[in-house]
Every structure is written in C-alpha cells, then in structure tokens.
Design an enzyme around this catalytic site. Structure first.
Site, PDB file in Angstrom:
ATOM      1  N   LYS A   1     -29.742  18.533  -1.861  1.00  0.00           N
ATOM      2  CA  LYS A   1     -28.903  19.589  -1.274  1.00  0.00           C
ATOM      3  C   LYS A   1     -28.966  19.458   0.246  1.00  0.00           C
ATOM      4  O   LYS A   1     -30.023  19.708   0.843  1.00  0.00           O
ATOM      5  CB  LYS A   1     -29.446  20.962  -1.670  1.00  0.00           C
TER       6      LYS A   1
ATOM      7  N   ARG B   1     -24.732  24.697  -3.561  1.00  0.00           N
ATOM      8  CA  ARG B   1     -25.585  25.886  -3.591  1.00  0.00           C
ATOM      9  C   ARG B   1     -24.867  27.006  -4.343  1.00  0.00           C
ATOM     10  O   ARG B   1     -23.676  26.895  -4.637  1.00  0.00           O
ATOM     11  CB  ARG B   1     -25.904  26.375  -2.159  1.00  0.00           C
TER      12      ARG B   1
ATOM     13  N   GLN C   1     -32.213  30.184 -15.037  1.00  0.00           N
ATOM     14  CA  GLN C   1     -31.085  30.317 -14.100  1.00  0.00           C
ATOM     15  C   GLN C   1     -29.789  29.638 -14.548  1.00  0.00           C
ATOM     16  O   GLN C   1     -28.711  30.219 -14.440  1.00  0.00           O
ATOM     17  CB  GLN C   1     -31.512  29.760 -12.749  1.00  0.00           C
TER      18      GLN C   1
ATOM     19  N   GLU D   1     -22.343  31.463  -9.687  1.00  0.00           N
ATOM     20  CA  GLU D   1     -21.752  30.123  -9.658  1.00  0.00           C
ATOM     21  C   GLU D   1     -20.601  29.987 -10.641  1.00  0.00           C
ATOM     22  O   GLU D   1     -20.150  28.884 -10.940  1.00  0.00           O
ATOM     23  CB  GLU D   1     -22.827  29.063  -9.925  1.00  0.00           C
TER      24      GLU D   1
ATOM     25  N   GLU E   1     -34.502  21.104 -14.906  1.00  0.00           N
ATOM     26  CA  GLU E   1     -34.791  21.200 -13.465  1.00  0.00           C
ATOM     27  C   GLU E   1     -35.813  22.306 -13.201  1.00  0.00           C
ATOM     28  O   GLU E   1     -35.784  23.350 -13.859  1.00  0.00           O
ATOM     29  CB  GLU E   1     -33.466  21.510 -12.747  1.00  0.00           C
TER      30      GLU E   1
END
Ligand code: PGA
Ligand code: ZN
Length: 433
Positions: free
Chosen positions: A345, A374, A171, A213, A293
């Site tokens: 978050k 996010r 990602q 993003e 992550e």
C-alpha cells in the site's frame, strides 16, 4: 542546481478534496517545465498498522478531526520549496528530498498523506511528459522484456471489522477467480457472485447496506457464517467454489488482538494465538480458502509463525499491518517464514520509492506481493498502473460496487485493451507467488 529541462519540476500545488467516506484528503498537482502535469490523491486507511507513515490530520472540531490543512500547508510550502528544480524522472531523488525534509522515520512532520500525494503526482508528471500511460512508463523503466499482464483481482464480497461497525470481527471476505482465463472473466465472475450474494442476503434478511469498501454489510451472528454464505453465493452464481472462484480472507486481527490474546466480540469468545490459529486453519480446511491476510495482530510475530506452521503449505499468507509496506519488515518476515506474501500500500510507506523497495524486497525474497488500495479511496487509479507496470500478480481494491472501487477495476480493462490482451499471470503462480 542542474540546468532546467522539460522534466524539471516547476510547481507543486495541493488542494483539499474528499474521499469515499466524505473525509478530507490531499490532492497534489505537480507541474513540469514543459507544462506537463501530474496529479494524484492520497487514500486513507481505517484499520491502520501502527508502523505506517503518519496520516497527518488536524484534530480539532472540523470534519470530526479529519481535516488536512497542515498537510496541505506542508505541501504548498516546505515540500514545494524542496522539490521545485528537481528532475521528475529521478523519482528516488525527489522522494529522498521529502524524506530528508521530514526527518522522522514515519513522515510525522510532513504527513504521509502529503508525501504520497506528491510522490505519485511526480510519477504521473514524468509519465505524462514521456507521452506514455503510467503502466507503460513503469514497465519500460523496469526493463523486463515483452509486455505485462493484468493482475489477478482480489475482490471483497462481505465487509466487516472496522469497515462495518464491527458487525462481524473478520474484516474482508473476498473472492479470487483462481480459475478465470483472463482479467475480464475474473471481473465478470465476481459480478455474478456479488449479485448472488446480495440475493441470498436479502432472502435471509441479513442485508444491512454496504460497508466502507462497497462489500455487503452482513448481519451474521458468527464469522464463519460469512464463509459459508460466500460458498453458497459462488454456487448460486453457477460457478465452482475452489476451482473457478476461491475465497480469500483479511482477518485484520490487529483490530481485535493484542499481546497474543484475541477477542471475537460477535461470538463473545476470548482466544489465545494458538486457538485463533486453530480456528482459522479449521476454516481453511472446510472452505475453499486460498489466502489469509493478517491472521494475527501486528505485534504477534509468534502468532504469525504458529499460523504459518499449522496452515497448509499452499495457503497464501499475507502481511498487511504486520509489514506496513516496509522493505526491512518484508525481508525479515520472509526470512522467518512468517508469511509468503506482502500487501503493498503506497501510503503506508509514504513515497513511491519506498513502496517499490518493499515490492522488490518481496520479489527478491521469493514471496508474493499484492498491490492494494485503502478503505478510504477516490477516483485516483495510480495503484492499477503500479500493479501492471511493476508486474504485480495480484490487485486488491475492495468490493465490486461504488465508483472509487469500480474506477480501478475499469482502468484495468482499459489497460487490457491497450495491451490487446486481458491475460493474467500463469495459473501456476497462484495461490501465491
Ligand atoms: P484499511 O483496510 O485501508 O482500512 O487499512 C484495508 C486492509 O486492511 O487491507
Ligand atoms: Zn488488511
């Protein structure tokens, strides 16, 4: 009911606003007795952990099922009634009132998008009423002597997975300016890397616009190609990979794994947890990667342990979907040695109080904590203030383009100006701590 004071909440009002993906979201205004106003907007994830607070959506035909009229109705109705009359400086009491009103473990009735917008708005109202910027209000409350420093930015260069039509499986390919002298330099170096990466992509004909993003949406044929290209981009920017600028990955493995099995669709490869761990450790050894992550999916505690055991001890291993900003999960994972850093978050938890509890759990367990945005964001800059005010050492906001991202990096620059210093935590605190 206590006597009304300047900090008593007198009104809660929600409206529908729009996020960076053009989807509806909840904005809350909280007004206090002296007229002070606090305002905040709920962000939204796309690669969400299944144990997160529920992001309440209407379903149905409108806006692809993303409308939030029920969350707005709850905010303007039941939440309003429950918290008007409470003291905005007692964040725990306000959040507890919403938790009790909701009555579920995951905010399924009120919607985590409703509760986090209100919870953050209450915090802003209290800070505004005190006449202090939010970071300072929080820092003062924390009672730590001295002044805070800026968090080290973790910034996306390539976006894949659920944020880029699964063009590549992994990602986030990010950079961390591990050698930067201060926050300003970290941003400046990242800007150079982003520009260099864009040039390389254009030359190779693999540039397909930007992902959710703001990172480049890469048409790579193999996931590892992104890591290789990132090293080239750091070098092309005139910086030293691993010394000045290092690589950080968010594998977001819940998106392509279940029950200890993983499938890299781009490469047509099926893998066991052990094979995935081996592949990732291979990358960590070949590239200047300092942080990974969600190397395994949220249901694969065994995979997390296998990876942690195989990875170099200096690697930062971050839990996002695996921990969902939940204090109990953070404690358990830290105790088991499954990871050494928690992603924080606020909307995964649903209230500021629960978010802070997860943050404190990480700190108390001696592991790191990264405050994070996010993939669906807005002009809301609350997380920057939380990171500074709570003393978080790292901040993750997405890439280095598009205003819903830049507004946060830029807010950090303003905080640095107010502090008279853009200093980062001591370098010894990294790669994790
Ligand atoms: P999300 O992705 O906001 O879409 O969940 C961010 C992340 O996985 O860190
Ligand atoms: Zn993640």
């Amino acid at each position: 009911m206590t006597a009304s004071s300047a900090t008593t909440i007198t009104a809660v009002k929600a409206r529908r606003v729009w996020d960076s993906r053009g989807r509806p979201t909840v904005e809350a205004d909280v007004t206090l007795a002296d007229g002070s106003l606090g305002r905040a907007i709920a962000p939204a994830g796309a690669s969400r952990g299944s144990n997160e607070a529920i992001d309440l959506r209407d379903a149905g035909p409108r806006f692809g099922g993303w409308d939030v009229t029920e969350a707005l109705r709850q905010t303007n109705g039941a939440i309003n009634q429950a918290i008007v009359g409470l003291d905005a400086t007692d964040q725990a009491a306000v959040d507890q009132a919403m938790i009790d009103l909701d009555g579920t473990p995951n905010k399924a009735n009120l919607g985590g998008n409703a509760t986090i917008a209100v919870s953050m708005a209450v915090l802003h109202a209290a800070a505004n009423q005190s006449g202090q910027p939010l970071w300072k209000y929080l820092w003062t409350q924390g009672g730590t002597p001295g002044l805070p420093v800026l968090p080290l930015p973790e910034i996306q260069i390539f976006g894949g997975g659920a944020h880029a039509g699964r063009r590549i499986d992994v990602q986030d390919f990010m950079v961390i300016a591990t050698g930067a002298d201060d926050y300003e330099q970290a941003l400046a170096w990242t800007a150079e890397v982003y520009i260099a990466a864009g040039k390389i992509m254009a030359e190779r004909g693999v540039l397909q616009g930007v992902a959710d993003e703001g990172g480049f949406w890469p048409a790579f044929d193999a996931n590892e190609d992104a890591a290789e290209t990132l090293v080239q981009a750091i070098e092309k920017a005139g910086l030293k990979p691993g010394e000045q600028v290092s690589i950080s990955l968010d594998i977001a493995a819940s998106e392509f794994g279940k029950n200890g099995r993983y499938r890299l669709a781009r490469e047509d490869r099926d893998m066991s947890r052990e094979e995935l761990a081996e592949m990732l450790v291979g990358w960590v050894n070949r590239y200047p990667i300092v942080s990974v992550e969600d190397p395994m999916s949220e249901d694969d505690a065994e995979g997390f342990l296998a990876f942690a055991q195989a990875a170099p001890k200096t690697l930062q291993i971050v839990g996002d979907d695996f921990l969902v900003t939940n204090a109990g999960r953070v404690r358990a994972a830290a105790r088991d040695g499954a990871l050494n850093c928690a992603l924080i978050k606020p909307n995964q938890a649903g209230t500021i109080t629960e978010t802070k509890a997860a943050f404190d759990a990480a700190r108390d367990a001696g592991i790191g904590a990264i405050v994070s945005a996010r993939s669906g964001e807005t002009e809301d800059v609350t997380i920057v203030h939380l990171a500074v005010g709570w003393g978080a050492k790292q901040l993750k906001v997405g890439s280095f383009t598009r205003s819903e991202r830049m507004v946060k990096w830029n807010e950090g620059l303003r905080v640095a100006d107010a502090l008279g210093s853009a200093a980062l935590p001591p370098r010894a605190a990294f790669p994790w701590g």
